[in-house]
Design an enzyme around this catalytic site. Structure first.
Site, mmCIF file in Angstrom:
data_model
loop_
_atom_site.group_PDB
_atom_site.id
_atom_site.type_symbol
_atom_site.label_atom_id
_atom_site.label_comp_id
_atom_site.label_asym_id
_atom_site.label_seq_id
_atom_site.Cartn_x
_atom_site.Cartn_y
_atom_site.Cartn_z
ATOM 1 N N GLU A 157 -7.508 -11.504 -15.362
ATOM 2 C CA GLU A 157 -6.235 -11.252 -16.038
ATOM 3 C C GLU A 157 -6.334 -10.782 -17.484
ATOM 4 O OE1 GLU A 157 -3.193 -11.284 -14.542
ATOM 5 O OE2 GLU A 157 -4.415 -11.485 -12.737
ATOM 6 N N SER A 163 1.551 7.514 23.293
ATOM 7 C CA SER A 163 2.432 8.677 23.416
ATOM 8 C C SER A 163 3.808 8.486 22.805
ATOM 9 C CB SER A 163 2.578 9.050 24.890
ATOM 10 O OG SER A 163 1.379 9.617 25.352
#
Length: 743
Positions: free
Chosen positions: A119, A397
């Site tokens: 951080e 498909s």
């Protein structure tokens, strides 16, 4: 006063320049301006200095009266509420509070280093204020943009002190004042201790002590470098980076943190390379505000993810007392849960269905079913926190309609004929031939019938004729995110590229909205505890298919339910859609829509690698129709119950027919006793739609539409010829490369 001839001469000598009474009163222009502007300059100086002094004084008072909140004074008990679209019916609450303050000395040095590396690696040497970050945030606020990241640990702690989500200039000033005071009044060790005791780590854990117990069942004093790296990596996005929820992302973030630790010499590179991500304990499914069922948990995570994407942190969502209104409909949501439960109650626990529904024309998600279990399945070692609605799997498909839309846009008509025989050699790409299911050959067939029967050997050359890049661009325009890189291969229509049920439903919702795309979204609005709107969905409608192309697309997809691979699965009203089944029956799909609702059901096993064969009613082969299809039919019937039966627009039969890929077709066979395909229209045939009764319920609201250019219609290279009808031979076709094919 004594005078001399010289002074008298100077006094009596006329000044140079205009005579008395001229424009400048006998003075030079510059002398005249200096005299006249003196008052103006004094006014300007006073006007600038006095406000500046007042501003400085106000800032001093503001600074002096702003108090630094200590960890024990920060309230983390304001839970947020998620509701259905009515804004009243509650789905669940977010925000159980679990926090225990500890001294910095009670946190292992490895864990401290991990948090600093993740951080603010220069925490002990920098001032505590990132002025460039503040300027960037203020500029973004002015432009109305979201801001994320770039804050120091000191600033992050300050932000944690506020429950208000308001992005105001006053709040920014207050944050700056507190951060400056913090840096002057407290040591770095004290500030780091404050931060570690208030930061949110996910799982309802505030502070590193609660996080250590929630993830590792250990006190913070015993955290190893690897465990500390896991917790430090969570700070950026706790629910997204939880190893139990998203192990791949957690592993990537873990590696970033340990490498950053090595970069600061808190670990040697050899030590960093040797570290592996440690196991974490399962998420708790009990306690205050814990989800009551799997769907609540999946919806909660999806809501958090969507709000995070728009700049609202998970910490703010969890403790900010937000009222979050989703787009979900309680009737549709119940229909989804009931439909999936009824189909999959007796299947193995690792069979994971997904169901998502979107209202066409608005992008609003109406139902969300993320999976049967959230966490460990009962009486099983199977454990999964993955949301199947957003998890990419191969669509088979059910991707073919995208290629069809690309072809229709290019001017290829539904009456274009192709060779539907299995094993056609197409080079490059298919030197061994394009296989259809079981080597099945159907002869000359037009696109209308090839779509209904899902013929692979037609859609591979169709992609080539339409242009593979055109297929890709069409997919992105219809709803597949640009971040999903689709391969430029002719097999793309067969479903070789994974996508999520949410994305594919977005595509089918565009078909249902007659070619208008509105991005899917789950959150409608979020307000804070004061009723201030902190987020509101911004929707943009864009026309991506012309009405005539969209009408032809829908007409072709209607035939899938009339006589194709989904015959018999209509929910009792006009619907259109497509089945999909991948190689080895690893995943099965049915995506479809009515004018009011689009939805997809996708089924796979937990690892997306095992076959679904043999687990549904002892059927040897699982297909889109036999698994996903029945769930889809049940859901749509229940979700649309009581709504008017609306027709689709009549087809336009646009474009030009082509026989580039087929010899003249034989005469059409005699209709069967059960069902037969509709006659293929001639290229010049015009169809007039019979006026339909006006619905008793208004369709979805119409949004302003931004048009996008579509390619002009044109024929294929080579001869453009007309043709006649084709045969009816539905069946599942297998495609190459795991992409396959469909029922």
């Amino acid at each position: 006063m004594t005078t001399t001839p010289e002074t008298d001469a100077r006094r009596e000598a006329p000044e140079e320049g205009p005579k008395e009474g001229g424009r400048f009163g006998g003075r030079t222009p510059w002398a005249w301006w200096k005299r006249r502007s003196r008052g103006f300059r004094i006014f300007v100086v006073v006007g600038m200095v006095v406000p500046a002094l007042l501003l400085i004084a106000a800032a001093g008072i503001f600074y002096a009266t702003t108090k630094v909140p200590l960890p024990q004074s920060i309230n983390t008990a304001q839970v947020s509420t998620i509701t259905y679209r009515d804004g009243k019916t509650e789905i669940m609450k977010i925000g159980s509070v679990n926090r225990t303050n500890v001294a910095l000395s009670a946190v292992s040095l490895d864990a401290q280093h991990a948090v600093l590396a993740a951080e603010d690696k220069n925490f002990y040497s920098e001032s505590g204020i990132s002025w460039t970050g503040i300027a960037r945030a203020l500029w973004a606020d002015v432009r109305g943009h979201d801001v994320q990241g770039g804050s120091t640990i000191t600033q992050q702690y300050v932000k944690n002190a506020f429950l208000s989500q308001q992005r105001s200039f006053t709040r920014k000033l207050k944050e700056i004042a507190i951060a400056i005071k913090l840096a002057k009044k407290y040591s770095k060790d004290q500030i780091l201790e404050f931060y570690l005791n208030t930061i949110y780590f996910g799982r309802g854990a505030y502070g590193i002590q609660a996080a250590s117990e929630s993830y590792f069942a250990e006190p913070a004093s015993k955290l190893t470098a690897a465990q500390g790296a896991v917790l430090a990596g969570l700070i950026r996005a706790p629910s997204v980076l939880d190893p139990r929820i998203n192990p791949d992302a957690a592993r990537t973030r873990f590696r970033q943190v340990v490498d950053a630790m090595a970069g600061k010499n808190w670990l040697t590179q050899a030590q960093a390379d040797a570290l592996t991500i440690p196991p974490t304990i399962p998420l708790s499914t009990t306690g205050p505000n814990a989800p009551q069922n799997a769907q609540d948990a999946y919806i909660r995570d999806a809501v958090i993810s969507e709000l995070r994407a728009h700049g609202i942190s998970e910490d703010e969502i969890t403790r900010g007392g937000l009222h979050i209104t989703t787009t979900l409909d309680p009737v549709a949501q119940k229909a989804a849960v009931d439909a999936v439960t009824g189909t999959f109650a007796f299947t193995p626990v690792d069979v994971q269905p997904a169901l998502v529904a979107i209202q066409p024309g608005t992008g609003e998600v109406r139902a969300w079913y993320g999976g049967r279990f959230y966490g460990k399945a009962p009486n099983s070692s199977f454990s999964d926190y993955v949301d199947n609605v957003t998890d990419p799997i191969q669509p088979g498909s059910s991707f073919k309609p995208i290629a069809l839309a690309a072809a229709l846009k290019k001017g290829i008509s539904l009456n274009s004929y192709y060779n539907g025989n299995s094993g056609q050699v197409i080079t490059p790409g298919y030197p061994q031939g394009v296989p259809n299911f079981a080597g099945e050959s159907v002869g000359q067939i037009n696109l209308l019938q090839a779509t209904a029967q899902s013929i692979n050997s037609v859609f591979v050359p169709l992609a080539r004729d339409a242009g593979t890049q055109n297929v890709i661009d069409t997919a992105h325009a219809l709803g597949i995110p640009a971040s999903e890189k689709l391969p430029a291969v002719d097999a793309l229509p067969l479903g070789v590229a994974a996508t999520s049920p949410l994305n594919l439903t977005d595509v089918y919702a565009t078909f249902a909205a007659q070619g208008v795309h509105v991005p899917a979204h789950l959150v409608a609005e979020a307000t804070d505890s004061d009723g201030t709107v902190v987020y509101k969905a911004k929707v943009k409608a864009t026309r991506v298919l012309s009405p005539s192309v969209a009408a032809d697309e829908t007409y072709a997809l209607q035939q899938v339910f009339e006589y194709g691979t989904a015959a018999g699965l209509s929910p009792g009203r006009p619907v259109a859609g497509k089945t999909g089944t991948t190689d080895g029956n690893v995943s099965t799909w049915l995506c479809g829509y009515s004018p009011q609702l689009a939805s997809c059901v996708a089924v796979s096993r937990a690892n997306h690698l095992q076959s679904l064969n043999g687990i549904f009613n002892n059927a040897t082969e699982a297909t889109g129709a036999s698994t996903a299809g029945h769930t889809w039919q049940t859901f749509m019937a229940a979700a649309l119950a009581g709504q008017p039966v609306l027709p689709f627009p009549a087809p336009a039969f646009g474009g030009t027919t082509s026989l580039d890929h087929a010899a003249p077709p034989p005469p059409p066979p005699a209709p069967s006793a059960t069902t037969s395909p509709p006659a293929s229209p001639k290229p010049t045939q015009k169809v007039t739609q019979t006026p339909s009764p006006q619905p008793t319920q208004a369709p979805p609201p119409t949004l302003p539409v931004t048009p996008t250019p579509t390619p002009s219609s044109g024929g294929l290279l080579g001869g453009l010829l007309g043709g006649g009808g084709g045969g009816n031979n539905p069946g599942r076709q297998s495609g190459p490369g795991g992409g396959a094919a469909p029922q």
